[in-house]
Design an enzyme around this catalytic site. Structure first.
Site, PDB file in Angstrom:
ATOM      1  N   CYS A  44      -9.871  -5.382   0.088  1.00  0.00           N
ATOM      2  CA  CYS A  44     -10.998  -4.463   0.222  1.00  0.00           C
ATOM      3  C   CYS A  44     -11.933  -4.644  -0.975  1.00  0.00           C
ATOM      4  CB  CYS A  44     -10.502  -3.019   0.325  1.00  0.00           C
ATOM      5  SG  CYS A  44      -9.959  -2.294  -1.238  1.00  0.00           S
ATOM      6  N   CYS A  63      -3.797   0.547  -2.908  1.00  0.00           N
ATOM      7  CA  CYS A  63      -3.687  -0.699  -2.152  1.00  0.00           C
ATOM      8  C   CYS A  63      -2.549  -1.575  -2.672  1.00  0.00           C
ATOM      9  CB  CYS A  63      -4.982  -1.491  -2.263  1.00  0.00           C
ATOM     10  SG  CYS A  63      -6.387  -0.751  -1.424  1.00  0.00           S
ATOM     11  N   CYS A 120     -10.439  -3.785  -4.359  1.00  0.00           N
ATOM     12  CA  CYS A 120      -9.439  -4.762  -4.823  1.00  0.00           C
ATOM     13  C   CYS A 120     -10.085  -6.079  -5.222  1.00  0.00           C
ATOM     14  CB  CYS A 120      -8.365  -4.964  -3.764  1.00  0.00           C
ATOM     15  SG  CYS A 120      -7.248  -3.546  -3.669  1.00  0.00           S
ATOM     16  N   GLU A 158       0.160   5.032   0.731  1.00  0.00           N
ATOM     17  CA  GLU A 158      -0.786   6.050   1.165  1.00  0.00           C
ATOM     18  C   GLU A 158      -0.314   7.437   0.740  1.00  0.00           C
ATOM     19  OE1 GLU A 158      -2.416   3.485   5.002  1.00  0.00           O
ATOM     20  OE2 GLU A 158      -1.330   5.357   5.372  1.00  0.00           O
ATOM     21  N   ASN A 170       0.838  -1.188   0.000  1.00  0.00           N
ATOM     22  CA  ASN A 170       0.000   0.000   0.000  1.00  0.00           C
ATOM     23  C   ASN A 170       0.880   1.247   0.000  1.00  0.00           C
ATOM     24  OD1 ASN A 170       0.628  -0.832   2.660  1.00  0.00           O
ATOM     25  ND2 ASN A 170      -1.140   0.199   3.542  1.00  0.00           N
ATOM     26  N   GLU A 229      -2.681  -4.738  -3.441  1.00  0.00           N
ATOM     27  CA  GLU A 229      -3.121  -5.573  -4.572  1.00  0.00           C
ATOM     28  C   GLU A 229      -3.069  -4.787  -5.877  1.00  0.00           C
ATOM     29  OE1 GLU A 229      -4.613  -4.962  -1.668  1.00  0.00           O
ATOM     30  OE2 GLU A 229      -6.012  -6.544  -1.133  1.00  0.00           O
TER      31      GLU A 229
HETATM   32 ZN   LIG Z   1      -7.773  -2.599  -1.666  1.00  0.00          ZN
END
Ligand SMILES: [Zn+2]
Length: 137
Positions: free
Chosen positions: A89, A56, A92, A47, A45, A58
């Site tokens: 999530c 993310c 993803c 950010e 990830n 993925e």
């Molecule tokens: Zn995600």
């Protein structure tokens, strides 16, 4: 996928996780996927101070796969540090769906390693996918 390959993917995911940029959530995530021909791509990830601009793990792994010319995920491991195994999530799950088949497996891992494995249909039932835009003749 043999267990040893899942272990290899978990190692790649953890290596990516170690490089995560997660100063806001303090929840570093790593992901690693394998293509059917055995190539491995990882992501973490990333950010951003403007929160919605973050990405993310993925998404990073999938972008690396696509940039290398591959288009199919055989297995994908997601790992985080929380007490529960980290699952993708909602966004993803849809990203994975784009490059998944019925045989694709998503493995959720935590501090103890891979805890649960899922088909994409289990994670995203009744999903919208490429077949909706390209119906079979
Ligand atoms: Zn995600």
């Amino acid at each position: 996928m043999p267990a040893a390959d899942t272990v290899q993917l978990l190692q790649a995911a953890r290596a990516a996780q170690a490089n995560a940029h997660a100063p806001y959530s303090r929840y570093p995530v790593g992901a690693a996927l394998a293509t059917p021909d055995g190539r491995v791509f990882a992501g973490c990830n990333v950010e951003n101070a403007a929160y919605p601009s973050g990405t993310c793990a993925e998404a990073g792994a999938i972008a690396a796969m696509v940039a290398a010319g591959a288009r199919e995920i055989a297995d994908l491991v997601v790992v985080g540090n929380g007490p529960e195994p980290t699952t993708p999530c909602g966004d993803c799950r849809q990203r994975i769906r784009e490059f998944a088949t019925a045989a694709t497996r998503v493995h959720a891992a935590g501090a103890q390693g891979v805890v649960r494995s899922f088909t994409v249909d289990e994670l995203l039932p009744q999903s919208f996918g490429p077949g909706h835009l390209r119906p079979a003749p």
